[in-house]
Write a protein that holds these residues in place. Structure first.
Motif, mmCIF file in Angstrom:
data_model
loop_
_atom_site.group_PDB
_atom_site.id
_atom_site.type_symbol
_atom_site.label_atom_id
_atom_site.label_comp_id
_atom_site.label_asym_id
_atom_site.label_seq_id
_atom_site.Cartn_x
_atom_site.Cartn_y
_atom_site.Cartn_z
ATOM 1 N N GLU A 89 3.590 12.345 2.510
ATOM 2 C CA GLU A 89 2.766 11.929 3.648
ATOM 3 C C GLU A 89 1.636 12.908 3.939
ATOM 4 O O GLU A 89 0.601 12.531 4.468
ATOM 5 N N ASP A 96 -4.058 3.659 2.220
ATOM 6 C CA ASP A 96 -3.760 5.091 2.215
ATOM 7 C C ASP A 96 -4.509 5.755 1.068
ATOM 8 O O ASP A 96 -4.333 5.379 -0.087
ATOM 9 N N ARG A 148 -1.918 12.121 2.400
ATOM 10 C CA ARG A 148 -2.452 10.764 2.588
ATOM 11 C C ARG A 148 -3.286 10.693 3.862
ATOM 12 O O ARG A 148 -3.123 11.478 4.783
ATOM 13 N N THR A 159 -0.511 0.263 -1.714
ATOM 14 C CA THR A 159 -0.810 0.779 -0.371
ATOM 15 C C THR A 159 -2.263 1.238 -0.352
ATOM 16 O O THR A 159 -2.562 2.412 -0.213
ATOM 17 N N ARG A 179 -5.149 7.248 6.192
ATOM 18 C CA ARG A 179 -5.486 5.827 6.219
ATOM 19 C C ARG A 179 -6.992 5.670 6.285
ATOM 20 O O ARG A 179 -7.646 6.157 7.190
#
Length: 487
Positions: free
Chosen positions: A379, A363, A382, A360, A384
């Protein structure tokens, strides 16, 4: 001194690792004991110093072939060979294939017949007539050009210097410069202080009149400097989380740059890479003058400094970039933004996250959150990466804002992994939409290198280290580029 002389040689060697080879040689001449341990009585010690300087190149350095082929007896130690004399010949200038101070053959500056040096001249650089030869780093540390110095201190007349045609500069040794200044009754530490430089420029002849300068005299420079020092002290004590982008002296200098332009009417008040504050800041600074003139207790002025910094830089105990509402807070955000760029101080975080979580890759994980959670990925730690720059409403990369807000104790700290830090970086194109890990020389990571890099962090046993931040010269306001001086 007797205790120092009886230290184990390993301890002496560790202490000497912080000295230039020439300084170690000078120390060895102070007594017979040191001569035997650090001087001519220990040829193996000088063999190791010469070998380290000349055979083992440092980061970003390579030894020219002509120099390497001319260096003999350094591949292995040979009894009877005069390594001390070889180093002494380099220190004195009798031999010229390496720097006279650090003994390195540094090819960065220029080459001439296989020999590399920052400059070379006969003449009274130190009052002698031997060839003077220095690598680029030692040239920076021990010499300055008169243009740099006199532009900052026009009132000081400096002694005769050496003109070097290769650089087109008039050069002077920094020890000579310090000695000359102090013979005129002012310490070098004084004239290089931020306060001295600010007050010396205040209302200098030939400046344009402004709406501010018409009502301010020379006496006000002292009060304004006191105000700036109070603001700097408050910033230094309470806003440590911002020091990664703006050290305390840099904060002082940004305030003075604004004063130079708005009050003194300087046409060129600051370096081109600095964004100064608006006139709103001037009104706050001028509010200190009547308080300081009244000569009351310092409490009122100290409280005013804390109030101003809080309005300008936010609540130090609950810092958030989103809450910076002052019109000039954009300057602070602009200073923080580059920290996550490919060459920025927090770039290591992107390298680690990209390597550890390849599946991923968009992220970015916060290393410190993972460490606090024992490696558990959630979460909340993290973000993006593709929206770091292009979509963030404050135009500050998330990882920078996150670290200074949530992990201020670790701003200057990172996991100790020399192989990663020295060889790889995170490189981003088109605001993060395409990003890769590559070698420092821009060659993309090989499959073997990727496998070596992709190792999960051992949070329980992994060691941490402090890393060095290289601030722009305007932040510290050095009078010369030198990092240290020798009298």
């Amino acid at each position: 001194m007797a205790i120092f002389q009886t230290l184990p040689f390993e301890a002496l060697e560790f202490i000497n690792s912080y000295l230039l080879p020439r300084d170690i040689a000078a120390l060895s001449l102070t007594c017979q004991n040191f001569q035997e341990r650090l001087g001519s009585g220990n040829q193996y010690f000088w063999y190791r110093i010469l070998r380290q300087a000349l055979i083992v190149p440092g980061s970003g350095r390579s030894i020219p072939r002509k120099i390497a082929s001319g260096i003999v007896n350094l591949q292995e130690f040979k009894e009877g060979w005069g390594y001390w004399k070889e180093a002494s010949d380099l220190f004195s200038g009798r031999k010229t294939y390496a720097c006279r101070y650090c003994l390195e053959a540094d090819p960065v500056s220029r080459q001439d017949g296989g020999r590399s040096y920052a400059f070379k001249s006969k003449g009274a650089v130190f009052g002698g007539d031997t060839i003077q030869q220095f690598c680029a780093k030692c040239r920076r540390d021990w010499f300055t050009d008169l243009k740099t110095f006199t532009s900052g201190f026009p009132d000081f007349k400096v002694p005769t210097s050496i003109y070097h045609p290769v650089y087109g500069e008039y050069l002077i040794t920094i020890p000579s410069l310090i000695k000359h200044i102090e013979t005129q009754g002012t310490s070098y530490a004084t004239i290089t202080s931020a306060s001295y430089k600010f007050k010396s420029k205040w209302l200098a002849p030939g400046l344009e009149a402004t709406k501010w300068s018409a009502s301010l005299g020379q006496e006000d420079a002292e009060y304004i400097d006191q105000a700036l020092c109070l603001l700097r002290e408050s910033y230094q004590q309470d806003y440590r989380h911002l020091h990664i982008a703006l050290p305390p002296n840099g904060y002082y200098n940004l305030l003075t740059f604004t004063l130079y332009k708005e009050v003194l009417g300087h046409l060129k008040p600051h370096p081109s890479d600095v964004v100064i504050f608006s006139e709103n800041i001037i009104k706050h600074i001028m509010a200190f003058i009547p308080i300081l003139k009244a000569q009351k207790t310092d409490t009122e002025a100290i409280n005013l400094a804390a109030t101003f910094n809080r309005e300008f830089l936010g609540d130090p105990k609950d810092f958030s970039l989103m809450y910076l509402k002052h019109p000039d807070s954009g300057v602070i955000r602009g200073l923080l933004e580059p920290l996550t760029n490919p060459s920025g101080s927090f770039n290591w975080m992107l390298v680690y996250s990209r390597a550890y979580f390849e599946s991923t890759a968009n992220d970015v994980r916060c290393y410190w959150c993972l460490r606090e959670n024992g490696g558990k990925d959630t979460e909340t730690n993290r973000f993006r990466y593709h929206s770091f720059i292009s979509k963030d409403p404050q135009h500050v990369p998330w990882i920078t804002s996150h670290i200074i807000s949530k992990h201020s104790d670790f701003i200057f700290v990172r996991p100790k992994n020399d192989w990663v830090h020295n060889n790889f970086r995170f490189w981003s194109f088109l605001y993060g939409r395409h990003h890769v890990i590559d070698f420092r020389d821009r060659a993309y990571l090989s499959p073997e290198g990727w496998e070596r890099l992709k190792i999960k962090p051992d949070f329980e046993n992994e060691k941490l280290e402090r890393f060095q931040v290289n601030f722009p010269t305007w932040c510290e306001g050095w009078a010369t580029p030198s990092e240290y001086f020798m009298m």
